[in-house]
Design an enzyme around this catalytic site. Structure first.
Site, PDB file in Angstrom:
ATOM      1  N   ALA A  75       0.823  -1.215   0.000  1.00  0.00           N
ATOM      2  CA  ALA A  75       0.000   0.000   0.000  1.00  0.00           C
ATOM      3  C   ALA A  75       0.856   1.264   0.000  1.00  0.00           C
ATOM      4  O   ALA A  75       0.411   2.311  -0.466  1.00  0.00           O
ATOM      5  CB  ALA A  75      -0.929   0.001   1.205  1.00  0.00           C
ATOM      6  N   SER A 205      -3.676  -3.504   0.822  1.00  0.00           N
ATOM      7  CA  SER A 205      -2.459  -4.249   1.154  1.00  0.00           C
ATOM      8  C   SER A 205      -2.838  -5.660   1.585  1.00  0.00           C
ATOM      9  O   SER A 205      -3.727  -5.840   2.418  1.00  0.00           O
ATOM     10  CB  SER A 205      -1.739  -3.525   2.302  1.00  0.00           C
ATOM     11  OG  SER A 205      -0.565  -4.219   2.641  1.00  0.00           O
ATOM     12  N   HIS A 207      -1.127  -7.902   3.328  1.00  0.00           N
ATOM     13  CA  HIS A 207      -0.717  -8.417   4.644  1.00  0.00           C
ATOM     14  C   HIS A 207      -1.571  -7.901   5.791  1.00  0.00           C
ATOM     15  O   HIS A 207      -1.339  -8.246   6.946  1.00  0.00           O
ATOM     16  CB  HIS A 207       0.777  -8.179   4.897  1.00  0.00           C
ATOM     17  CG  HIS A 207       1.178  -6.776   5.244  1.00  0.00           C
ATOM     18  ND1 HIS A 207       1.310  -6.344   6.537  1.00  0.00           N
ATOM     19  CD2 HIS A 207       1.495  -5.722   4.467  1.00  0.00           C
ATOM     20  CE1 HIS A 207       1.719  -5.075   6.543  1.00  0.00           C
ATOM     21  NE2 HIS A 207       1.824  -4.669   5.297  1.00  0.00           N
ATOM     22  N   THR A 245       7.481  -7.417 -13.649  1.00  0.00           N
ATOM     23  CA  THR A 245       6.810  -8.722 -13.672  1.00  0.00           C
ATOM     24  C   THR A 245       5.922  -8.862 -12.449  1.00  0.00           C
ATOM     25  O   THR A 245       6.367  -8.661 -11.320  1.00  0.00           O
ATOM     26  CB  THR A 245       7.858  -9.856 -13.694  1.00  0.00           C
ATOM     27  OG1 THR A 245       8.698  -9.655 -14.830  1.00  0.00           O
ATOM     28  CG2 THR A 245       7.204 -11.218 -13.768  1.00  0.00           C
ATOM     29  N   CYS A 334       4.513   1.320  11.488  1.00  0.00           N
ATOM     30  CA  CYS A 334       5.465   1.874  10.532  1.00  0.00           C
ATOM     31  C   CYS A 334       6.282   2.988  11.155  1.00  0.00           C
ATOM     32  O   CYS A 334       7.366   3.272  10.713  1.00  0.00           O
ATOM     33  CB  CYS A 334       4.740   2.404   9.305  1.00  0.00           C
ATOM     34  SG  CYS A 334       3.405   1.384   8.789  1.00  0.00           S
TER      35      CYS A 334
END
Ligand code: PMP
Length: 387
Positions: A75, A205, A207, A245, A334
């Site tokens: 994110a 996100s 996770h 990729t 974070c």
């Protein structure tokens, strides 16, 4: 879930990988390893099919079309793409203002900061009230036809505030601006439909929803995609919006996690988590531990979020004394490590001193009543031992 006898109460920082999700990813690390962009052979096609299916599963979580899902590394990248990409897309026109709420995640705030430094975009902050709700009349006053984008997160990661997205979306669209929403914490808390809420760009996100780390997505509404320019250049994958990729196993895990979340919610996962959160708060009160609740005390709160202020205690030292038995957080994960007052808590009017007593406990899929009971005993002991 107990890991090495540790009670995990930090689901808003990250969720464990659901075992079923993990299993679904395995073949794509092994025999089905093809590059999803290899158009000339069966292994490439199989990977591409898996990626398409994941897009469909994620799209169905938010009410979008599959093709509107652009995979990113998380994110943080999705938020950067939303802000920087829309500023690049708007370079030729006169829209030079971006509005963000005062309690956005650092990845929105810092992307906005970079725009103001490098692209001469004027960033303005939409204030929030003492429960973290965006001040709608202030937003109305700030909106004008020179506003390029409004960014407001759906559900706050620290205090759990659920915003009135419909109203924010309506106001934003009326002014002709793009509406970006950081929806990372939303799937656990609310049913989010991007069309209903006029969201043009939505960050997600994996996770945070029991999927793998290292993958996220930006939903980009079809009709708005010509206004967004890439920030990563290369082979032109994902409609040129995000070259590189696509990591098939991570996409598969993200898709399965989205799918499982929908199924678990139908079985009442949100209500179960809310029950455990409320039980935790009620039983802490019964133990006569002195604390207050930060953030909203209404229905407009993430069901698994309890941000509590332990009067007179230093949150960091309480958490330290709880190691290795209980995992919770003092602020957004974070920003942990940097000991500075949380901008979210100061935006809702808490002084630096009071904010330093705040601990965020967050509940999730593997939480249970026994963990709640054990956590209360541990917390009570830690507080009583606190100098
Ligand atoms: N936005 C919010 C609201 C978050 O909680 C987080 C994760 N802490 C992020 C963005 C960043 O997500 P990621 O870890 O996928 O980069």
């Amino acid at each position: 879930m107990k890991i090495d006898n540790c009670i995990y109460m930090d689901y808003q920082a990250t969720t464990p990988l659901d075992p079923e999700v993990s299993k679904s990813m395995e073949p794509y690390y092994n025999e089905l390893f093809g590059n999803p962009h290899s158009a000339d052979h069966i292994l490439g096609w199989r990977s591409q099919q898996a990626v398409n299916r994941a897009q469909k599963q994620i799209a169905s979580l938010i009410g979008s079309e599959s093709e509107e899902i652009i995979f990113t590394s998380g994110a943080t990248e999705a938020n950067n793409l939303a802000l920087l990409g829309s500023a690049l897309g708007a370079a030729a026109n006169q829209k030079k203002r971006i509005l963000i709420s005062a309690i956005e995640h650092k990845s929105v705030m810092e992307a906005a900061h970079a725009l103001s430094e490098q692209h001469k975009i004027l960033i303005e902050i939409i204030p929030v009230d003492e429960q973290g709700f965006v001040n709608l009349s202030k937003l109305y006053d700030l909106l004008n036809n020179d506003v390029l984008l409004v960014s407001v997160m759906a559900v706050n990661n620290e205090i759990g505030t659920i915003q009135d997205l419909k109203e924010i979306g309506k106001l934003t669209h009326k002014s002709g601006a793009l509406f970006h929403c950081d929806g990372v914490q939303a799937p656990m808390a609310i049913d989010l439909d991007v069309r209903d809420t006029c969201i043009d760009l939505l960050s997600l996100s994996a996770h945070k929803i029991y999927g793998p780390k290292g993958i996220g997505a930006l939903y980009v509404a079809h009709e708005k995609s010509p206004h967004i320019k890439p920030i990563i250049h290369g082979g032109g994958q994902q409609k040129g919006l995000r070259s590189g990729t696509v990591p098939t196993p991570l996409c598969v895990g993200f898709g399965e996690a989205a799918d499982k979340l929908t199924k678990e919610q139908k079985k009442g996962e949100r209500q179960r988590i809310e029950y455990l959160r409320d039980l935790f708060i009620d039983n802490l009160r019964k133990e006569e531990i002195a604390f207050s609740v930060n953030g909203p005390n209404t229905d407009s709160r993430h069901p698994g979020n309890a941000n509590l202020n332990f009067t007179g205690c230093e949150a960091h030292s309480i958490l330290l004394s709880l190691q290795p038995k209980l995992c919770a957080a003092t602020g957004a994960a974070c920003s942990s490590g940097i000991i500075e007052p949380s901008h979210v808590l100061s935006s809702i009017g808490l002084s630096e001193k009071i904010a330093s007593s705040a601990i965020r406990f967050s509940f999730g899929r593997f939480s249970d009543e026994q963990q709640v009971a054990e956590a209360i005993t541990l917390i009570k002991n830690a507080i009583e031992a606190h100098p």
